[in-house]
Scaffold this active site. Sequence first.
Site, PDB file in Angstrom:
ATOM      1  N   HIS A 140       0.845  -1.195   0.000  1.00  0.00           N
ATOM      2  CA  HIS A 140       0.000   0.000   0.000  1.00  0.00           C
ATOM      3  C   HIS A 140       0.878   1.243   0.000  1.00  0.00           C
ATOM      4  O   HIS A 140       1.886   1.303   0.699  1.00  0.00           O
ATOM      5  CB  HIS A 140      -0.964   0.022   1.190  1.00  0.00           C
ATOM      6  CG  HIS A 140      -0.315  -0.252   2.518  1.00  0.00           C
ATOM      7  ND1 HIS A 140       0.090  -1.508   2.891  1.00  0.00           N
ATOM      8  CD2 HIS A 140      -0.014   0.562   3.542  1.00  0.00           C
ATOM      9  CE1 HIS A 140       0.619  -1.454   4.099  1.00  0.00           C
ATOM     10  NE2 HIS A 140       0.584  -0.192   4.513  1.00  0.00           N
TER      11      HIS A 140
ATOM     12  N   HIS B 229       1.105   5.120   0.899  1.00  0.00           N
ATOM     13  CA  HIS B 229       0.496   6.174   1.715  1.00  0.00           C
ATOM     14  C   HIS B 229       0.615   7.510   0.981  1.00  0.00           C
ATOM     15  O   HIS B 229       1.717   7.884   0.554  1.00  0.00           O
ATOM     16  CB  HIS B 229       1.234   6.331   3.047  1.00  0.00           C
ATOM     17  CG  HIS B 229       1.108   5.191   3.995  1.00  0.00           C
ATOM     18  ND1 HIS B 229       0.194   5.184   5.020  1.00  0.00           N
ATOM     19  CD2 HIS B 229       1.791   4.019   4.095  1.00  0.00           C
ATOM     20  CE1 HIS B 229       0.325   4.053   5.727  1.00  0.00           C
ATOM     21  NE2 HIS B 229       1.286   3.337   5.177  1.00  0.00           N
TER      22      HIS B 229
HETATM   23  P1  AMP Z   1       1.470   0.280   7.384  1.00  0.00           P
HETATM   24  O1  AMP Z   1       2.010   0.515   8.753  1.00  0.00           O
HETATM   25  O2  AMP Z   1       2.289   0.953   6.317  1.00  0.00           O
HETATM   26  O3  AMP Z   1       1.264  -1.197   7.117  1.00  0.00           O
HETATM   27  O4  AMP Z   1       0.096   1.003   7.324  1.00  0.00           O
HETATM   28  C1  AMP Z   1      -1.138   0.368   7.489  1.00  0.00           C
HETATM   29  C2  AMP Z   1      -2.176   1.429   7.475  1.00  0.00           C
HETATM   30  O5  AMP Z   1      -3.435   0.829   7.305  1.00  0.00           O
HETATM   31  C3  AMP Z   1      -2.244   2.276   8.744  1.00  0.00           C
HETATM   32  O6  AMP Z   1      -2.012   3.640   8.414  1.00  0.00           O
HETATM   33  C4  AMP Z   1      -3.652   2.034   9.255  1.00  0.00           C
HETATM   34  O7  AMP Z   1      -4.230   3.184   9.823  1.00  0.00           O
HETATM   35  C5  AMP Z   1      -4.379   1.598   8.003  1.00  0.00           C
HETATM   36  N1  AMP Z   1      -5.547   0.772   8.215  1.00  0.00           N
HETATM   37  C6  AMP Z   1      -5.629  -0.319   9.002  1.00  0.00           C
HETATM   38  N2  AMP Z   1      -6.869  -0.836   8.939  1.00  0.00           N
HETATM   39  C7  AMP Z   1      -7.578  -0.060   8.090  1.00  0.00           C
HETATM   40  C8  AMP Z   1      -8.916  -0.068   7.599  1.00  0.00           C
HETATM   41  N3  AMP Z   1      -9.791  -1.006   7.983  1.00  0.00           N
HETATM   42  N4  AMP Z   1      -9.291   0.885   6.726  1.00  0.00           N
HETATM   43  C9  AMP Z   1      -8.418   1.824   6.337  1.00  0.00           C
HETATM   44  N5  AMP Z   1      -7.131   1.887   6.749  1.00  0.00           N
HETATM   45  C10 AMP Z   1      -6.722   0.962   7.629  1.00  0.00           C
END
Ligand code: AMP
Length: 143
Positions: free
Chosen positions: A101, A103
């Site tokens: 993903h 950001h």
């Molecule tokens: P990472 O630490 O790069 O893996 O980021 C994961 C991101 O996913 C974090 O910024 C979370 O806030 C986001 N996240 C987790 N669950 C959800 C969800 N159900 N919907 C949208 N974002 C999410």
Amino acid sequence: MSDDETIFEKIIAREIPARIVYETDAVLAFLDANPLAPGHTLVVPKEAYERVGEMPDDVASEVFAAVHELTPKVEDAANADAVTVGINDGEAAGQEVPHVHVHLVPRFEGDGGGPIHAVAGDRPDLSDEELDAIADEISDAEA
Ligand code: AMP
């Protein structure tokens, strides 16, 4: 591809809700549920790959095309001054959800955040030989 279904696959399958802002056959983008700034958006491939390097070329291209299209839109929608575009690629880099993903984090003058350079710990003091060696290692690696 990852074996276990992640939260993002549930969003892609519409099994759990999300604020979806962009969709193509290959890519979905939605607002981060715990935003670092208003408009914080995640861009994901619909197929589940854990790491950036695992994505096939066409999927990687589609993901970056989405990043290219969405970055200015996210900035405008948030009335931001800039955007930090980043990927935590691997657990040691802070990746919590094992599904690639990107950001898109809107940034504001004086928001107290830092540049991408702030993510690493102490900077290494590398000799010319060490720099040459790592450059060769990268450039000579098989695709
Ligand atoms: P990472 O630490 O790069 O893996 O980021 C994961 C991101 O996913 C974090 O910024 C979370 O806030 C986001 N996240 C987790 N669950 C959800 C969800 N159900 N919907 C949208 N974002 C999410």
